[in-house]
Every structure is written in C-alpha cells, then in structure tokens.
Design a protein around this motif. Structure first.
Motif, PDB file in Angstrom:
ATOM      1  N   GLY A 198       0.798  -1.215   0.000  1.00 36.02           N
ATOM      2  CA  GLY A 198       0.000   0.000   0.000  1.00 36.02           C
ATOM      3  C   GLY A 198       0.828   1.260   0.000  1.00 36.02           C
ATOM      4  N   VAL A 199       1.986   1.235  -0.666  1.00 33.80           N
ATOM      5  CA  VAL A 199       2.872   2.396  -0.716  1.00 33.80           C
ATOM      6  C   VAL A 199       3.239   2.695  -2.165  1.00 33.80           C
ATOM      7  N   GLU A 200       3.878   3.856  -2.374  1.00 31.69           N
ATOM      8  CA  GLU A 200       4.361   4.224  -3.696  1.00 31.69           C
ATOM      9  C   GLU A 200       5.696   3.532  -3.971  1.00 31.69           C
ATOM     10  N   LEU A 201       5.998   3.363  -5.254  1.00 30.47           N
ATOM     11  CA  LEU A 201       7.260   2.743  -5.660  1.00 30.47           C
ATOM     12  C   LEU A 201       8.206   3.815  -6.189  1.00 30.47           C
ATOM     13  N   LYS A 202       9.421   3.818  -5.676  1.00 31.76           N
ATOM     14  CA  LYS A 202      10.471   4.707  -6.178  1.00 31.76           C
ATOM     15  C   LYS A 202      11.631   3.831  -6.636  1.00 31.76           C
ATOM     16  N   VAL A 203      11.958   3.906  -7.920  1.00 34.84           N
ATOM     17  CA  VAL A 203      13.016   3.076  -8.495  1.00 34.84           C
ATOM     18  C   VAL A 203      14.221   3.950  -8.830  1.00 34.84           C
ATOM     19  N   THR A 204      15.385   3.502  -8.405  1.00 33.92           N
ATOM     20  CA  THR A 204      16.639   4.171  -8.729  1.00 33.92           C
ATOM     21  C   THR A 204      17.531   3.193  -9.483  1.00 33.92           C
ATOM     22  N   VAL A 205      18.205   3.690 -10.508  1.00 35.17           N
ATOM     23  CA  VAL A 205      19.128   2.862 -11.278  1.00 35.17           C
ATOM     24  C   VAL A 205      20.546   3.389 -11.044  1.00 35.17           C
ATOM     25  N   PRO A 206      21.307   2.769 -10.139  1.00 38.28           N
ATOM     26  CA  PRO A 206      22.690   3.203  -9.926  1.00 38.28           C
ATOM     27  C   PRO A 206      23.528   2.995 -11.176  1.00 38.28           C
ATOM     28  N   ASN A 207      24.649   3.708 -11.252  1.00 35.09           N
ATOM     29  CA  ASN A 207      25.463   3.608 -12.463  1.00 35.09           C
ATOM     30  C   ASN A 207      26.395   2.403 -12.469  1.00 35.09           C
ATOM     31  N   THR A 208      26.517   1.690 -11.343  1.00 31.34           N
ATOM     32  CA  THR A 208      27.312   0.456 -11.311  1.00 31.34           C
ATOM     33  C   THR A 208      26.617  -0.566 -10.424  1.00 31.34           C
ATOM     34  N   LEU A 209      26.938  -1.832 -10.664  1.00 31.53           N
ATOM     35  CA  LEU A 209      26.411  -2.895  -9.820  1.00 31.53           C
ATOM     36  C   LEU A 209      26.938  -2.769  -8.396  1.00 31.53           C
ATOM     37  N   SER A 210      28.189  -2.376  -8.255  1.00 30.69           N
ATOM     38  CA  SER A 210      28.771  -2.201  -6.928  1.00 30.69           C
ATOM     39  C   SER A 210      27.989  -1.164  -6.128  1.00 30.69           C
TER      40      SER A 210
END
Length: 456
Positions: free
Chosen positions: A58-70
């Motif tokens: 029941g919450v909003e989704l915030k997606v972040t895409v970091p620039n490296t897997l590390s």
C-alpha cells in the motif's frame, strides 16, 4: 501485514519505516529482464514485481538505477534503498553482504562469442582473446573460482556499461567474449543476431531480491509472504510468461532479416502504422510486428491460400472491412487493425491484458471459432481459458483427432497460431529495442543514479 508487524518486536523496524514514509525504495538496472521504458511507460520483469510488492504494502514505488552494480549493493548495505530487484544471483560472497528473499527463477552463466569467430570449446581456449565482463558481478566471482584451477585465465571488469553494452561490444567485434546470464541472452538474442553461446560457465544459479543484513527481519517476512501469495494466485507464473514465454529457438536468418528491413522497408509504412494505432488504441510497433509476421512488409505478398497484402487479408475479410484493394498498404493496415479490434471486442470482457491481445492475435490467425474450441479444451484439461499461456498449450490439440472430434469447429492446425503469436512478440521486442537505441542516440545520457518515477 499486521501479523508481520506484530511479530517484530522492534519499535520502528524497517517495514514500519517503509509504511510510515509511504514509499518503497528499490534499486534496479536497465535491461529487458529487469527495467526499461516502453513508449514512456515503465516496464520489465523486475519492475512489475516491485510494483506489485509496493501495491501489496500500500505504498508508492520509487526506483533508482545506480550507475554500477557495486553501487547497487552499497545502497542496500547503507540503507539508502530497501530492496535490490536487479536480477541478482545468490552467491556466497553476496550472502555475506545481503539477505536474500525467496528464489523466483534460475539462470546459468554463459560465454558469448561472435558468429564467424572460432567457437571455444571450454574456458581454457579463450586465453588468446579478450574477455570483458560486468564489474563486481557474479560472473567475476565465478571466474575467480575457475582461476584457481586455470591460473592463466584473465579478464577485464568493465565499470561503465551493463550486460547489454558488453553484448554490443562483442557484436561490433570490439571484444572477443563476454559472460551474461542465460535469461538475458535469451531475451537479447534477436537483438544481436551475430552472437552465439559457446558454453555454460556455471551450474544453474538462483535469482532473488537482495535486502540489508540485520537482526530486523520485518521486510524479509513481508517479501516472503508476498512471494507466497503471488505463487498461490499464479501471478508469478503469469509474469514469467509475459516476459519470457515467447522466447523460442533462435532463428539467425530471420533475426538478421528483420534488422535489415527495419532500415529498408519499415520507413515507407511507419506513418500508416502510427495512424492506425492512434485510431484504434494500439502501440504502432505491435501492428508493425504483426505485419512483418504476415508479409515481411511486402504489400504485394500473396500466400498459397490466396490471402494477400501487408496484413494478409482474405477476400472475405477485405469485403467485410470495405477494402477495395488488398495490396494498397494503407487500406490493408487499417483493415487489419480494425479486424483485430473486432476480434478483441468479441472476447469475454473478463480477459485482461496482455492475454487479451495474444488471444486476439491467435484468433486473427486461426479464427475465433477455433480459438474458442481451444479455450474449451483448455478448461477441460484444468487450465485457465482466459490465459494465453494455458491456451497456447492446448491449441496444438486441434490437429489431433481424439481432441478435435470433441470440438464444434473441428480440425485446425493449432500449432500455427502459437508460432504466429510467438513471432510477433519477438519482433515487437526487437522493434522496441531499435526504438530505444535510436532515442538514446539523440538524447543526452542519463545522470548517474537517476531516479525515475513509478508507473505512469
């Protein structure tokens, strides 16, 4: 959810913090198997899973895409994100850093080389070539283990690009080899028709979401309960089918042909597909993929059964849709789109997307009566007649007497609509990729750690 909260004695555990802030913070990565944009809409297997979990909480989704897997792993450890939904394989080294949720899929690491180059038989035969892999990946861990037995084994870890970028480097012959997971290679094979799998580098490895290691188990309990629910309801199987169900045996010649014709043939008809898509509410690339399956974008195409034109209309369908010239590209595209819409509207209203579109495409190929026969057989055999994945398994039965004798419309070559829909879905993926590449080549690169909004 209340039971999970009450089971955790900490006054403000991680799950409570998520609920209080009203936001689930997820880190992911770009790719067909994880997270990408489709006509401005966010999509991807991992994205849809994360969105479903956010809805579950029941919450909003915030997606972040970091620039490296590390950086992805660091953000989980540092509490900057709640979940890593990025197609992470569970490895010993990662288990020392993260806590993992339930396993939802398995993949195998595969060595990739370019068609025309010598095919290495095993890892000992690549020493003369350049092997480049994703930095801080499970592939690096696997190579480090192999290096204990093969001291001369060497590779380069790339910090700046993702798996898709590495595949492109092999395609362009800028490097000799890379390693990717089998699900990524299956999803990308049609996009890079020159690439081949040499051999498996690892045994099957499980995929799961990663979370911060701590004594606080609240989030893991919620994730476990969520996966148990979507397995029981069939949503997880449906999602796997949506993103991976159409991947079939790789056809090298066919994939090269569509890449070429996107450049040479499609521009003549693109505006017509867009106009028809706007008029009837489709993604124009789906209509183009459908036409490519029908005619390879040849307006003068004629089959042995007499259907003709870009959308391969029968004379009866042309008459019904008011077409005066089946070889006229615009008439064919609009009539084919209108006819597909009529079929969709005749399906039961309860059938949701994307199953509704896949079933309508199958009926476009085989006829609505035969599709209904297959849906009835699906229900008799314990499947869901409203799910394409289940109907797809029963369509070929229409060619077997013991089954078609039970149906109203009788014999049909039920394997053809299965191939028809599968091919269209694969061509559609290729066109999405082309569109994404062209858009990226004309727009500035995203800032590192760019945060994108939830589903539009």
């Amino acid at each position: 959810m209340l039971c999970i909260l009450n089971a955790c004695s900490t006054s403000s555990n991680q799950l409570e913090q998520i609920l209080e802030r009203g936001e689930l913070r997820v880190v992911s990565r770009y790719g067909l198997t994880s997270y990408y944009t489709n006509s401005g809409q966010l999509a991807g297997f991992e994205f849809d899973l994360a969105q479903a979990f956010a809805d579950y909480l029941g919450v909003e989704l915030k997606v972040t895409v970091p620039n490296t897997l590390s950086k992805t792993l660091d953000m989980i450890e540092n509490g900057q994100a709640d979940i890593a939904a990025a197609g992470l394989t569970i490895t010993r080294a990662r288990q020392n850093r993260l806590r993992f949720g339930p396993i939802y899929h398995e993949v195998t690491q595969q060595l990739i080389y370019r068609h025309g180059s010598p095919k290495p038989r095993d890892i000992t035969e690549i020493s003369s070539g350049q092997l480049e892999i994703l930095a801080n990946s499970s592939h690096a861990e696997q190579l480090a283990l192999l290096q204990q037995e093969i001291p001369l084994l060497s590779w380069t870890e790339n910090q700046s690009i993702d798996s898709s970028g590495l595949l492109q480097l092999v395609q362009l012959e800028l490097i000799d080899y890379t390693i990717v997971d089998s699900n990524e290679m299956s999803a990308s094979h049609g996009l890079y028709p020159e690439l081949r799998v040499a051999f498996d580098v690892s045994d099957p490895q499980p995929l799961a979401w990663g979370m911060r290691r701590s004594e606080d188990m609240s989030l893991q309990l919620a994730v476990t309960a969520f996966f148990e629910e979507i397995e029981n309801t069939g949503y997880l199987d449906q999602l796997i089918e949506t993103y991976f169900g159409h991947i079939r045996r790789f056809d090298y010649v066919d994939s090269r042909a569509i890449h070429r014709r996107i450049q040479t043939h499609l521009p003549q008809y693109e505006s017509m597909f867009k106009a028809a898509a706007l008029a009837y509410g489709y993604d124009w690339r789906l209509l183009a993929a459908m036409a490519y399956q029908e005619s390879h974008w040849n307006p003068e195409a004629v089959s042995s059964t007499g259907v003709r034109g870009l959308m391969m209309l029968t004379q009866a369908t042309a008459n019904e849709m008011g077409v005066t010239d089946r070889e006229d590209p615009e008439q064919s595209i609009f009539a084919g789109t209108a006819y597909l819409t009529i079929i969709k509207n005749r399906l039961p209203e309860r059938i949701a997307e994307p199953d509704r579109t896949w079933l309508a495409l199958a009926a476009y190929n085989i006829g609505l009566g035969h599709l209904e026969d297959a849906r009835i057989l699906t229900e008799k055999n314990g499947g869901n007649p409203d799910r394409w994945a289940d109907v797809r398994e029963n369509l070929p039965l229409l060619a077997k007497q013991q089954w078609f004798s039970q149906t109203r419309y009788g014999y049909a070559r039920g394997g053809e609509p299965v191939r028809f829909v599968g091919n269209i879905r694969r061509y559609y993926d290729i066109m999405l990729h082309h569109d994404e590449v062209n858009r990226n080549s004309t727009t500035p690169p995203a800032e590192p750690n760019q945060t994108l909004p939830a589903a539009l």
